[in-house]
Design a protein around this motif. Structure first.
Motif: not given
Length: 169
Positions: A83-108
């Motif tokens: 789970w931390d790996q995905f949160n790290e991916m959002i903090k330091n993205p390799l691609l151009e990302l845009e967070i659509i939705e973020r909760t404790d149980e889901m990440l879009k």
């Protein structure tokens, strides 16, 4: 009948009506040359799928469900590390990302692509972390294996991964 040739033909037949409608509209709703429009539509559909074929064939281990699809899924062990790996991916993205939705149980997340963007959805369940990726629009079209490549990179980066193909979901 899980054969890649059958999947190839089915993809051509799936794309054909869209191409035929487009040529029909571009021709001004004139059915004078309907045989020509059918031939052009079939050749264009064949060309689109054939162009995609080589990108998918690079992956020998690709399953029938994932072949020539843009929707892919992955199931990972539900651990804090994953789970931390995905949160790290959002903090330091390799691609151009845009967070659509973020909760404790889901990440879009919206992943910017050259033509049509992809949506990556990560859901945390009791047993696993489910990762889905698909095109934002026209998800029935193949995507030159971009989404498959992305989900395979995520699988390699996770600690204990177990791949589940659910392209039809």
């Amino acid at each position: 009948m899980e054969n890649k040739t059958i999947k190839f033909v089915l993809k051509i037949l799936t794309i054909f009506p869209s191409i035929f409608f487009l040529t029909y509209v571009l021709n001004g709703f004139d059915l004078k040359f309907w045989v020509f429009e059918i031939i052009i539509s079939f050749m264009t559909s064949f060309g689109i799928v054939f162009w995609q074929l080589f990108d998918y064939e690079k992956y020998n281990e690709i399953s029938y469900e994932d072949f020539l699809e843009s929707k892919h899924s992955l199931s990972l062990e539900n651990s804090e590390e994953n789970w931390d790996q995905f949160n790290e991916m959002i903090k330091n993205p390799l691609l151009e990302l845009e967070i659509i939705e973020r909760t404790d149980e889901m990440l879009k997340v919206l992943i910017a692509r050259k033509f049509i963007d992809s949506i990556l959805t990560v859901r945390k369940t009791k047993d696993a972390i489910i990762v889905n990726i698909e095109k934002k629009f026209f998800s029935f079209l193949p995507d030159r294996a971009e989404n498959y490549r992305t989900i395979q990179k995520l699988a390699k980066r996770s600690q204990q991964s177990k791949r589940i193909s659910t392209s039809e979901a």
